[in-house]
Motif scaffolding. Structure first.
Motif, PDB file in Angstrom:
ATOM      1  N   PRO A 107     116.953-162.503  20.009  1.00 50.88           N
ATOM      2  CA  PRO A 107     117.217-161.862  18.715  1.00 50.88           C
ATOM      3  C   PRO A 107     116.122-160.864  18.359  1.00 50.88           C
ATOM      4  CG  PRO A 107     116.422-164.092  18.400  1.00 50.88           C
ATOM      5  CD  PRO A 107     116.709-163.943  19.864  1.00 50.88           C
ATOM      6  N   GLY A 108     114.920-161.088  18.914  1.00 49.86           N
ATOM      7  CA  GLY A 108     113.817-160.165  18.664  1.00 49.86           C
ATOM      8  C   GLY A 108     114.003-158.804  19.305  1.00 49.86           C
ATOM      9  N   ALA A 109     114.979-158.676  20.204  1.00 44.91           N
ATOM     10  CA  ALA A 109     115.221-157.383  20.834  1.00 44.91           C
ATOM     11  C   ALA A 109     115.557-156.319  19.801  1.00 44.91           C
ATOM     12  CB  ALA A 109     116.351-157.478  21.859  1.00 44.91           C
ATOM     13  N   ILE A 110     116.177-156.763  18.691  1.00 47.60           N
ATOM     14  CA  ILE A 110     116.470-155.805  17.609  1.00 47.60           C
ATOM     15  C   ILE A 110     115.884-156.305  16.281  1.00 47.60           C
ATOM     16  CG2 ILE A 110     118.407-154.518  18.546  1.00 47.60           C
ATOM     17  CD1 ILE A 110     119.049-157.488  16.349  1.00 47.60           C
ATOM     18  N   GLY A 111     115.020-157.326  16.340  1.00 48.73           N
ATOM     19  CA  GLY A 111     114.314-157.777  15.137  1.00 48.73           C
ATOM     20  C   GLY A 111     115.154-158.580  14.178  1.00 48.73           C
ATOM     21  N   LEU A 112     116.113-159.343  14.680  1.00 51.50           N
ATOM     22  CA  LEU A 112     116.971-160.154  13.825  1.00 51.50           C
ATOM     23  C   LEU A 112     116.230-161.439  13.464  1.00 51.50           C
ATOM     24  CD1 LEU A 112     119.911-159.826  12.765  1.00 51.50           C
ATOM     25  CD2 LEU A 112     120.634-161.250  14.690  1.00 51.50           C
ATOM     26  N   SER A 113     115.819-161.557  12.209  1.00 51.78           N
ATOM     27  CA  SER A 113     114.970-162.669  11.781  1.00 51.78           C
ATOM     28  C   SER A 113     115.751-163.974  11.706  1.00 51.78           C
ATOM     29  CB  SER A 113     114.364-162.369  10.409  1.00 51.78           C
ATOM     30  OG  SER A 113     115.369-162.429   9.409  1.00 51.78           O
ATOM     31  N   ARG A 114     115.020-165.073  11.630  1.00 51.46           N
ATOM     32  CA  ARG A 114     115.658-166.383  11.514  1.00 51.46           C
ATOM     33  C   ARG A 114     116.509-166.464  10.249  1.00 51.46           C
ATOM     34  NH1 ARG A 114     115.897-171.396  13.307  1.00 51.46           N
ATOM     35  NH2 ARG A 114     115.981-173.164  11.862  1.00 51.46           N
ATOM     36  N   GLU A 115     116.020-165.912   9.154  1.00 48.47           N
ATOM     37  CA  GLU A 115     116.771-165.936   7.899  1.00 48.47           C
ATOM     38  C   GLU A 115     118.089-165.168   8.045  1.00 48.47           C
ATOM     39  OE1 GLU A 115     112.812-167.103   7.430  1.00 48.47           O
ATOM     40  OE2 GLU A 115     113.512-165.137   8.157  1.00 48.47           O
ATOM     41  N   GLN A 116     118.041-164.042   8.724  1.00 50.73           N
ATOM     42  CA  GLN A 116     119.261-163.259   8.928  1.00 50.73           C
ATOM     43  C   GLN A 116     120.225-163.972   9.869  1.00 50.73           C
ATOM     44  OE1 GLN A 116     117.008-159.887  10.182  1.00 50.73           O
ATOM     45  NE2 GLN A 116     117.348-158.742   8.290  1.00 50.73           N
ATOM     46  N   ARG A 117     119.677-164.653  10.873  1.00 53.24           N
ATOM     47  CA  ARG A 117     120.537-165.401  11.792  1.00 53.24           C
ATOM     48  C   ARG A 117     121.256-166.524  11.051  1.00 53.24           C
ATOM     49  NH1 ARG A 117     115.657-164.912  15.069  1.00 53.24           N
ATOM     50  NH2 ARG A 117     115.277-167.169  15.040  1.00 53.24           N
ATOM     51  N   LEU A 118     120.555-167.176  10.163  1.00 50.70           N
ATOM     52  CA  LEU A 118     121.172-168.246   9.369  1.00 50.70           C
ATOM     53  C   LEU A 118     122.230-167.678   8.438  1.00 50.70           C
ATOM     54  CD1 LEU A 118     118.009-170.385   8.507  1.00 50.70           C
ATOM     55  CD2 LEU A 118     119.844-170.976  10.103  1.00 50.70           C
ATOM     56  N   GLU A 119     121.979-166.505   7.897  1.00 50.43           N
ATOM     57  CA  GLU A 119     122.961-165.868   7.011  1.00 50.43           C
ATOM     58  C   GLU A 119     124.239-165.505   7.761  1.00 50.43           C
ATOM     59  OE1 GLU A 119     123.337-161.856   4.171  1.00 50.43           O
ATOM     60  OE2 GLU A 119     121.353-162.571   4.815  1.00 50.43           O
ATOM     61  N   LEU A 120     124.089-165.112   9.029  1.00 52.32           N
ATOM     62  CA  LEU A 120     125.258-164.748   9.833  1.00 52.32           C
ATOM     63  C   LEU A 120     126.128-165.959  10.161  1.00 52.32           C
ATOM     64  CD1 LEU A 120     123.619-162.201  12.311  1.00 52.32           C
ATOM     65  CD2 LEU A 120     125.361-161.675  10.607  1.00 52.32           C
ATOM     66  N   LYS A 121     125.528-167.133  10.215  1.00 55.96           N
ATOM     67  CA  LYS A 121     126.234-168.394  10.486  1.00 55.96           C
ATOM     68  C   LYS A 121     127.050-168.294  11.779  1.00 55.96           C
ATOM     69  CE  LYS A 121     126.518-169.628   5.574  1.00 55.96           C
ATOM     70  NZ  LYS A 121     127.413-169.923   4.439  1.00 55.96           N
ATOM     71  N   ASP A 122     128.382-168.454  11.685  1.00 57.50           N
ATOM     72  CA  ASP A 122     129.231-168.456  12.880  1.00 57.50           C
ATOM     73  C   ASP A 122     129.351-167.078  13.520  1.00 57.50           C
ATOM     74  OD1 ASP A 122     129.655-171.121  12.552  1.00 57.50           O
ATOM     75  OD2 ASP A 122     131.588-170.918  11.550  1.00 57.50           O
ATOM     76  N   GLN A 123     128.832-166.061  12.848  1.00 58.11           N
ATOM     77  CA  GLN A 123     128.901-164.715  13.423  1.00 58.11           C
ATOM     78  C   GLN A 123     127.639-164.390  14.232  1.00 58.11           C
ATOM     79  OE1 GLN A 123     130.338-163.066   9.439  1.00 58.11           O
ATOM     80  NE2 GLN A 123     131.275-161.616  10.887  1.00 58.11           N
ATOM     81  N   TYR A 124     126.913-165.445  14.589  1.00 55.89           N
ATOM     82  CA  TYR A 124     125.747-165.306  15.470  1.00 55.89           C
ATOM     83  C   TYR A 124     125.805-166.390  16.532  1.00 55.89           C
ATOM     84  CZ  TYR A 124     120.950-165.435  17.175  1.00 55.89           C
ATOM     85  OH  TYR A 124     119.849-165.435  17.982  1.00 55.89           O
ATOM     86  N   LEU A 125     125.604-165.991  17.789  1.00 50.18           N
ATOM     87  CA  LEU A 125     125.623-166.952  18.889  1.00 50.18           C
ATOM     88  C   LEU A 125     124.470-166.652  19.846  1.00 50.18           C
ATOM     89  CD1 LEU A 125     126.966-169.247  20.504  1.00 50.18           C
ATOM     90  CD2 LEU A 125     128.390-167.505  21.621  1.00 50.18           C
ATOM     91  N   ASP A 126     123.575-167.630  19.982  1.00 51.83           N
ATOM     92  CA  ASP A 126     122.485-167.552  20.957  1.00 51.83           C
ATOM     93  C   ASP A 126     122.853-168.500  22.093  1.00 51.83           C
ATOM     94  OD1 ASP A 126     120.096-167.869  22.426  1.00 51.83           O
ATOM     95  OD2 ASP A 126     118.861-167.464  20.665  1.00 51.83           O
ATOM     96  N   VAL A 127     122.997-167.949  23.307  1.00 51.29           N
ATOM     97  CA  VAL A 127     123.444-168.752  24.446  1.00 51.29           C
ATOM     98  C   VAL A 127     122.288-169.296  25.273  1.00 51.29           C
ATOM     99  CG1 VAL A 127     125.597-167.460  24.576  1.00 51.29           C
ATOM    100  CG2 VAL A 127     123.654-166.759  26.001  1.00 51.29           C
ATOM    101  N   GLY A 128     121.048-169.111  24.786  1.00 50.64           N
ATOM    102  CA  GLY A 128     119.901-169.475  25.599  1.00 50.64           C
ATOM    103  C   GLY A 128     119.606-168.375  26.602  1.00 50.64           C
ATOM    104  N   ILE A 129     118.647-168.634  27.471  1.00 51.70           N
ATOM    105  CA  ILE A 129     118.219-167.583  28.404  1.00 51.70           C
ATOM    106  C   ILE A 129     119.240-167.496  29.527  1.00 51.70           C
ATOM    107  CG2 ILE A 129     116.350-166.783  29.876  1.00 51.70           C
ATOM    108  CD1 ILE A 129     114.434-168.342  28.088  1.00 51.70           C
ATOM    109  N   ALA A 130     120.377-166.879  29.211  1.00 50.40           N
ATOM    110  CA  ALA A 130     121.506-166.860  30.143  1.00 50.40           C
ATOM    111  C   ALA A 130     122.303-165.575  29.946  1.00 50.40           C
ATOM    112  CB  ALA A 130     122.377-168.092  29.925  1.00 50.40           C
ATOM    113  N   GLU A 131     121.772-164.478  30.462  1.00 51.62           N
ATOM    114  CA  GLU A 131     122.447-163.193  30.305  1.00 51.62           C
ATOM    115  C   GLU A 131     123.844-163.195  30.919  1.00 51.62           C
ATOM    116  OE1 GLU A 131     118.182-162.555  29.762  1.00 51.62           O
ATOM    117  OE2 GLU A 131     119.350-163.560  31.326  1.00 51.62           O
TER     118      GLU A 131
END
Length: 582
Positions: free
Chosen positions: A309-333
């Motif tokens: 998420p740091g690639a574009i500076g998406l903060s933890r607070e913003q990730r929480l705000e996105l809720k289901d519209q954010y998906l982190d798959v782990g280190i798995a491009e």
């Protein structure tokens, strides 16, 4: 200061110290880390957390006969201090002699130049296999963080390791973090193992056929020495699972682990950067604003990232705000690309964000899972520029040649803030193509831009002229503007200036039109020439009288270079191009 550290010329000197002296050495090593990182920046949290474990490793094992392989090597600074490279941390004049990653050119104690994640177990398995073929008997130790375990290569290697019947030691440094928070089902099991002090019957490592030992206090030198003595010279593969504190020794880093994974130069008292970022909104800040606004307006839109998420500076607070519209798959491009392709197939609008250097690992998925199926996924790549990340393991300069030659993939290279945002809006709404957008690496510029890019491979002639046509791609467009002005000033005619916008195809109609009043085409691109954008132009004109001069980087693994000096070396500055034209 550094009374003990100055006496450490190699691991043998570590073995001479008493337990009390080892603790003092740990304190001095953290002071040395502060000395380097406050002045030139680097990976903070991983290194501060691995000081004690690294001391214990060198106290027990016999490097370089016993071989250490560090995953990503974000945590290798303490190892470097104990293997003859302390001056890179305690003496400012020697900072540049020491890279931020393990490097065999620096020391016999390093075996690989590593900067990408999830690789250490597989690399170390190769060392162990060769050892067994030669009937040697050294210990082989792979060090990997819990975040890196989510990478496919790490899990594949664990599977192979479970089938071994010879010495192989995997140190899992569990600090409960990747760069940001961990995501994935395996982390529930790591939590169970921590809570049960390693005794949980549900054990992911044993499921792979590996022996297992746990140490709760991975920042206690004496306990770590005891653990490593137990596994030294073992005759089978074993996981040493240690629990450490990321950023240990600096309260700000202990409390905010994500922001202190890596740092710019900073003031130790306040933790604030000493580098002036200015007040201009960056391209990454624009990206975050776009994402947050788009998510509110379009419930089919979501962001997917492979732990970046740091690639574009998406903060933890913003990730929480996105809720289901954010998906982190782990280190798995690879998984990120395939999941995005599946989501697009089913009507969603995925935006995948990461750095160019990391997406290279998913070439096959982009080609097979995404582009053959022609699903409308948008991929935003940061650090694709020559003047972004300059360590040899993190170069983004190969992206143009790697991805612009995949069929169906539209690669867009914006030249301004307006063009970038318009490309984002168009791409996430269209349903015809997979699209990759390269975040410009130069300073933010502003000018009017088209809003519709449906006419694929349509270049934009920004200035109509004669004799010479300058085709300047993406963040090199401003260099093209400067060159055009100098040609006019020095030679008295106005050259044509073209913003191609599309890096993955040619506007053949415009290229044909240039033949009428031009004899020379100059291409400028922020990437290597071979297989890149300019060579496509040169190839098109190959059977004509048009001369083409390509300007870009050579196909080399550059390392820790000065970007402007590199341009001079490649004779790519405006004045040098003017001299060659003269």
């Amino acid at each position: 200061m550094y009374e003990l550290l100055k006496k450490i010329d190699g691991p043998d000197d570590v073995k001479k110290l008493s337990q009390d002296e080892l603790k003092l050495l740990a304190n001095e090593m953290r002071e040395a880390l502060f000395n380097r990182l406050t002045k030139i920046g680097g990976h903070f949290g991983p290194n501060f957390g691995m000081v004690e474990a690294t001391i214990a490793m060198h106290y027990v094992f016999n490097s370089p006969k016993d071989k250490f392989v560090f995953d990503v090597s974000h945590q290798s600074y303490p190892h470097k201090m104990l293997t003859g490279r302390r001056n890179g941390y305690i003496d400012d004049e020697h900072f540049l002699e020491d890279s931020g990653y393990t490097n065999p050119d620096e020391s016999e104690h390093d075996f690989f130049n590593v900067g990408h994640t999830s690789t250490s177990i597989a690399l170390a398995l190769g060392l162990a296999k060769a050892r067994d073929l030669k009937h040697d008997n050294e210990n082989v130790i792979a060090v990997i963080g819990d975040g890196s375990l989510s990478g496919g290569e790490a899990m594949e290697a664990l599977n192979v390791a479970g089938d071994m019947d010879s010495n192989f030691i995997i140190v899992v440094n569990d600090n409960e973090m990747a760069i940001a928070e961990n995501h994935g089902g395996m982390y529930e099991n790591l939590k169970e193992l921590r809570i049960s002090n390693g005794k949980s019957s549900n054990n992911i490592f044993k499921a792979y056929g590996l022996d297992y030992i746990y140490e709760e206090d991975g920042n206690d030198i004496s306990k770590m020495i005891e653990v490593f003595k137990k596994v030294k010279d073992c005759k089978h593969p074993i996981v040493v699972h240690i629990h450490t504190q990321k950023g240990k020794g600096y309260e700000l880093a202990e409390k905010n682990k994500e922001n202190w994974h890596w740092t710019m130069p900073f003031d130790r008292e306040t933790g604030k950067p000493t580098f002036d970022f200015g007040n201009v909104k960056s391209y990454t800040e624009m990206t975050v604003d776009f994402i947050m606004d788009k998510a509110k307006k379009d419930k089919d839109f979501f962001v997917i990232t492979p732990a970046m998420p740091g690639a574009i500076g998406l903060s933890r607070e913003q990730r929480l705000e996105l809720k289901d519209q954010y998906l982190d798959v782990g280190i798995a491009e690879e998984a990120a690309v395939a999941i995005a392709s599946g989501a697009a197939k089913n009507g969603a609008k995925p935006l995948l964000v990461t750095n160019m250097t990391f997406i290279q690992r998913s070439y096959d998925q982009i080609s097979q899972d995404l582009c053959i199926n022609n699903n409308p996924v948008t991929m935003v790549m940061n650090y694709s520029s020559f003047d972004g990340l300059t360590d040899v393991t993190h170069l983004g300069i190969f992206g143009l040649s790697v991805f612009t030659n995949i069929p169906n993939l539209v690669v867009l290279a914006p030249t301004s803030a307006e063009e970038y945002l318009n490309m984002l809006e168009w791409s996430t709404n269209q349903r015809q193509h997979p699209v990759m957008i390269l975040i410009p690496g130069n300073e933010v510029s502003h000018r009017s831009a088209d809003v519709d890019f449906s006419d694929i491979n349509k270049f934009k002639m920004e200035q109509k002229g004669e004799k010479t046509a300058i085709i300047a791609l993406g963040d090199f467009y401003q260099r093209g503007e400067e060159l055009a002005k100098e040609i006019n000033a020095k030679f008295g005619y106005t050259p044509t200036l073209i913003n191609p916008r599309f890096a993955s195809g040619l506007d053949e109609e415009m290229l044909e039109e240039l033949k009428k009043e031009h004899s020379l085409v100059i291409t400028l691109e922020d990437g290597i020439i071979e297989g890149g954008f300019g060579q496509k132009i040169a190839s098109y004109y190959g059977t004509s009288d048009m001369k083409v001069k390509n300007y870009g980087l050579k196909k080399e693994f550059y390392d820790r270079y000065n970007p402007e000096e590199l341009l001079k070396e490649l004779e790519m500055t405006t004045s040098q191009i003017i001299d060659s034209l003269r």
